[in-house]
Write a protein that holds these residues in place. Structure first.
Motif, PDB file in Angstrom:
ATOM      1  N   ILE A 168       0.853  -1.202   0.000  1.00 43.82           N
ATOM      2  CA  ILE A 168       0.000   0.000   0.000  1.00 43.82           C
ATOM      3  C   ILE A 168       0.888   1.252   0.000  1.00 43.82           C
ATOM      4  CG2 ILE A 168      -1.760   1.298   1.253  1.00 43.82           C
ATOM      5  CD1 ILE A 168      -2.784  -1.305   2.401  1.00 43.82           C
ATOM      6  N   HIS A 169       0.627   2.135  -0.942  1.00 42.18           N
ATOM      7  CA  HIS A 169       1.287   3.441  -0.993  1.00 42.18           C
ATOM      8  C   HIS A 169       0.188   4.499  -0.910  1.00 42.18           C
ATOM      9  CE1 HIS A 169       5.135   1.693  -2.507  1.00 42.18           C
ATOM     10  NE2 HIS A 169       4.343   0.836  -3.117  1.00 42.18           N
ATOM     11  N   SER A 170       0.577   5.750  -0.879  1.00 43.63           N
ATOM     12  CA  SER A 170      -0.431   6.808  -0.880  1.00 43.63           C
ATOM     13  C   SER A 170       0.048   7.973  -1.745  1.00 43.63           C
ATOM     14  CB  SER A 170      -0.717   7.279   0.550  1.00 43.63           C
ATOM     15  OG  SER A 170      -1.815   8.156   0.548  1.00 43.63           O
ATOM     16  N   GLN A 203       4.680  13.287  -2.427  1.00 44.11           N
ATOM     17  CA  GLN A 203       5.393  12.380  -1.531  1.00 44.11           C
ATOM     18  C   GLN A 203       4.477  11.206  -1.208  1.00 44.11           C
ATOM     19  OE1 GLN A 203       8.553  12.266   0.059  1.00 44.11           O
ATOM     20  NE2 GLN A 203       7.743  10.305   0.757  1.00 44.11           N
ATOM     21  N   CYS A 204       5.015   9.983  -1.291  1.00 44.60           N
ATOM     22  CA  CYS A 204       4.230   8.834  -0.841  1.00 44.60           C
ATOM     23  C   CYS A 204       3.881   9.075   0.624  1.00 44.60           C
ATOM     24  CB  CYS A 204       5.020   7.537  -1.000  1.00 44.60           C
ATOM     25  SG  CYS A 204       4.092   6.117  -0.382  1.00 44.60           S
ATOM     26  N   ALA A 205       2.601   8.923   0.953  1.00 47.71           N
ATOM     27  CA  ALA A 205       2.153   9.283   2.303  1.00 47.71           C
ATOM     28  C   ALA A 205       1.749   8.067   3.129  1.00 47.71           C
ATOM     29  CB  ALA A 205       0.994  10.270   2.213  1.00 47.71           C
ATOM     30  N   GLU A 206       2.156   6.872   2.688  1.00 47.33           N
ATOM     31  CA  GLU A 206       1.854   5.661   3.462  1.00 47.33           C
ATOM     32  C   GLU A 206       3.157   4.892   3.600  1.00 47.33           C
ATOM     33  OE1 GLU A 206      -1.436   4.643   4.361  1.00 47.33           O
ATOM     34  OE2 GLU A 206      -0.537   2.982   5.480  1.00 47.33           O
ATOM     35  N   PHE A 207       3.564   4.601   4.829  1.00 47.31           N
ATOM     36  CA  PHE A 207       4.869   3.939   5.004  1.00 47.31           C
ATOM     37  C   PHE A 207       4.899   2.634   4.211  1.00 47.31           C
ATOM     38  CE2 PHE A 207       7.805   1.055   7.149  1.00 47.31           C
ATOM     39  CZ  PHE A 207       8.963   1.786   6.958  1.00 47.31           C
ATOM     40  N   CYS A 208       5.871   2.532   3.292  1.00 45.60           N
ATOM     41  CA  CYS A 208       5.873   1.418   2.351  1.00 45.60           C
ATOM     42  C   CYS A 208       7.221   0.696   2.307  1.00 45.60           C
ATOM     43  CB  CYS A 208       5.501   1.926   0.965  1.00 45.60           C
ATOM     44  SG  CYS A 208       6.574   3.249   0.391  1.00 45.60           S
ATOM     45  N   GLY A 209       8.046   0.897   3.312  1.00 44.42           N
ATOM     46  CA  GLY A 209       9.328   0.190   3.343  1.00 44.42           C
ATOM     47  C   GLY A 209      10.468   1.143   3.614  1.00 44.42           C
ATOM     48  N   GLN A 211      12.756   2.694   1.993  1.00 44.25           N
ATOM     49  CA  GLN A 211      13.000   3.928   1.241  1.00 44.25           C
ATOM     50  C   GLN A 211      11.714   4.734   1.005  1.00 44.25           C
ATOM     51  OE1 GLN A 211      15.695   5.404   0.663  1.00 44.25           O
ATOM     52  NE2 GLN A 211      17.159   3.826   1.189  1.00 44.25           N
ATOM     53  N   HIS A 212      10.748   4.566   1.890  1.00 42.09           N
ATOM     54  CA  HIS A 212       9.473   5.302   1.766  1.00 42.09           C
ATOM     55  C   HIS A 212       9.707   6.818   1.643  1.00 42.09           C
ATOM     56  CE1 HIS A 212       5.679   7.077   2.910  1.00 42.09           C
ATOM     57  NE2 HIS A 212       6.202   7.521   4.019  1.00 42.09           N
ATOM     58  N   ALA A 213      10.641   7.342   2.439  1.00 36.78           N
ATOM     59  CA  ALA A 213      10.867   8.792   2.428  1.00 36.78           C
ATOM     60  C   ALA A 213      11.441   9.261   1.097  1.00 36.78           C
ATOM     61  CB  ALA A 213      11.794   9.189   3.568  1.00 36.78           C
ATOM     62  N   GLN A 214      12.084   8.336   0.366  1.00 35.24           N
ATOM     63  CA  GLN A 214      12.674   8.714  -0.922  1.00 35.24           C
ATOM     64  C   GLN A 214      11.801   8.200  -2.062  1.00 35.24           C
ATOM     65  OE1 GLN A 214      16.603   9.915  -0.998  1.00 35.24           O
ATOM     66  NE2 GLN A 214      17.286   8.123   0.119  1.00 35.24           N
ATOM     67  N   MET A 215      10.504   8.368  -1.909  1.00 37.97           N
ATOM     68  CA  MET A 215       9.567   8.008  -2.966  1.00 37.97           C
ATOM     69  C   MET A 215       8.770   9.271  -3.283  1.00 37.97           C
ATOM     70  SD  MET A 215       6.891   4.883  -3.118  1.00 37.97           S
ATOM     71  CE  MET A 215       5.658   4.832  -4.405  1.00 37.97           C
ATOM     72  N   ALA A 216       9.444  10.179  -3.952  1.00 39.75           N
ATOM     73  CA  ALA A 216       8.846  11.484  -4.218  1.00 39.75           C
ATOM     74  C   ALA A 216       8.467  11.613  -5.688  1.00 39.75           C
ATOM     75  CB  ALA A 216       9.807  12.586  -3.820  1.00 39.75           C
TER      76      ALA A 216
HETATM   77 CU   LIG Z   1       5.600   5.131   0.938  1.00 41.82          CU
END
Ligand SMILES: [Cu+2]
Length: 335
Positions: A168-170, A203-209, A211-216
Motif C-alpha cells: 500500500i502506498h499513498s 510524496q508517498c504518504a503511506e509507510f511502504c518500506g 525507502q518510503h521517504a525517498q519516494m517522491a
Molecule cells: Cu511510501
C-alpha cells in the motif's frame, strides 16, 4: 509579549505558506477547498470552545444550589430549569454544527463536479520505491510513459488512476489535493485541478518500506502551450547518439543489464519493470526525488545505487570506468 517576539513566533507559520510541499499552499482546487473547510471548522470550533469554557467558568463562579423538591418519601429531586439562556446555547450549537455540515457537503459536491469532466487521464502505478506514470493509457498512439514526475496543464481537471504493484502506498501532492491510497489489486483514483503554475513535490504518504521517504514525485504545473510542447517531445522516441562515447554508452545500455529492466523507446532496450528512460535527462531528479539531476549525481547513482538509496531494486552492476563514462554520456542525451 514584545513586537519582536510576536514576529519571531509567526515565522514558522508564515514560512509554511510557501514551498513545494505544503498542504496549506492551496495551488489546486481541492487543496484550496480543504483549506477553506479547515479554517471554517477551526473558527467555529474555537468560538464554541471559548464560549462553553467561559460559560462553565461563570457557572462555577456563581454556583447556586439547583432548585429541588422533596417527595413524600423524603427524597430530594433536582429539576432542570429551561431558561432562555439554555435555549440560546442549544440553538448556537445546532446552528454551528449545521453550518459545518452544509460546508462539508458543498465542498464534497464541488470536488465531485471537477471529477466529472476530466480532460486528461493519467495512470500511476506505485512501486517500492518509485512512480510509473502513463499518460492516455487507453490510446497507444498518444501514450506517454515517464517516471517520478507529473506535468499538468494549469486549470484543466486531470483524472489520475492509481494502482500499486506491491504494497500500500499513498498518492499525495499536498499543494494540490488530499491523499489517496494505492492498494494492491484494486484501482483507486484522484482528480487534480491545478490553479497556479509552479513546481511542486509529491510524496508517498503511506509507510511502504525502508525507502518510503525517498519516494517522491516532481510535479510541474505549466501553461497549456508549455504542456503541449512537453507532451509532443515526450511522444518522440529517444534521440540517437552522436559521439563515439555516447555510442559506446548506447551499446552498453541497450544490450547489457540495463535493458532487461528499463525501456528506451526507439532502441532495443525494452524492459518494463523499472522506470522508463526514454526522456530520462529531461527530469528534475534521479531515483524518485532522491537526488537532483546533474552529472555528479548521475555518476554516483549509476556507479553504486545501493550506497545512494539502500534497498532499492537498482543493483550495483560494477561498471568499469570507461563503461561508466560512456553510460553517463549516453543517458545525458535522453532529453
Ligand atoms: Cu511510501
Amino acid at each position: 509579549m514584545t513586537r519582536r517576539a510576536w514576529i519571531l513566533g509567526l515565522i514558522p507559520f508564515l514560512s509554511a505558506c510557501e514551498g513545494v510541499q505544503n498542504a496549506m499552499g492551496g495551488q489546486g482546487a481541492e487543496g484550496s477547498r480543504f483549506i477553506t473547510l479547515f479554517i471554517s471548522f477551526a473558527v467555529v470550533c474555537t468560538i464554541m470552545y471559548l464560549l462553553i469554557s467561559g460559560a462553565l467558568i461563570a457557572a462555577l463562579w456563581r454556583r447556586r444550589r439547583p432548585p429541588h423538591t422533596v417527595d413524600e418519601r423524603g427524597h430530594h429531586r433536582t429539576s432542570v430549569v429551561v431558561t432562555p439562556a439554555l435555549i440560546g446555547w442549544m440553538a448556537l450549537v445546532f446552528v454551528g454544527l449545521t453550518a459545518l455540515t452544509v460546508a462539508s457537503f458543498f465542498t464534497d459536491r464541488s470536488n465531485a463536479a471537477d471529477a466529472s469532466k476530466p480532460a486528461l487521464t493519467i495512470k500511476m502505478t506505485a512501486n517500492q520505491w518509485w512512480w510509473d506514470v502513463e499518460y492516455s493509457p487507453n490510446d497507444p498512439s498518444k501514450t506517454v510513459r515517464t517516471a517520478n514526475e507529473l506535468h499538468l496543464p494549469v486549470g484543466i481537471p486531470v483524472h489520475v488512476k492509481l494502482q500499486s504493484n506491491d504494497v500500500i502506498h499513498s498518492f499525495w501532492v499536498p499543494n494540490l489535493a488530499g491523499k489517496q491510497d494505492l492498494i494492491p489489486g484494486r484501482m483507486t483514483d484522484a482528480t487534480l485541478l491545478p490553479r497556479k503554475i509552479g513546481l511542486y513535490r509529491g510524496q508517498c504518504a503511506e509507510f511502504c518500506g525502508v525507502q518510503h521517504a525517498q519516494m517522491a514525485l516532481d510535479v510541474t504545473v505549466e501553461s497549456l502551450a508549455d504542456f503541449k510542447r512537453w507532451y509532443a517531445a515526450q511522444l518522440k522516441p529517444a534521440a540517437p547518439p552522436t559521439t563515439s562515447l555516447q555510442s559506446a554508452g548506447y551499446n552498453y545500455v541497450t544490450t547489457r543489464e540495463c535493458s532487461s529492466c528499463h525501456n528506451i523507446a526507439g532502441t532495443p532496450a525494452g524492459g518494463q519493470i523499472a522506470p522508463d528512460l526514454t526522456h530520462f535527462a529531461s527530469r528534475r531528479s534521479i531515483a524518485a526525488g532522491a537526488l537532483p539531476m546533474n552529472k555528479g549525481n548521475l555518476y554516483g547513482w549509476i556507479a553504486d545505487p545501493q550506497s545512494q538509496k539502500p534497498g532499492s531494486k537498482m543493483p550495483t552492476v560494477g561498471l568499469k570506468s570507461d563503461e561508466l563514462h560512456s553510460v553517463v554520456a549516453y543517458l545525458e542525451t535522453l532529453k
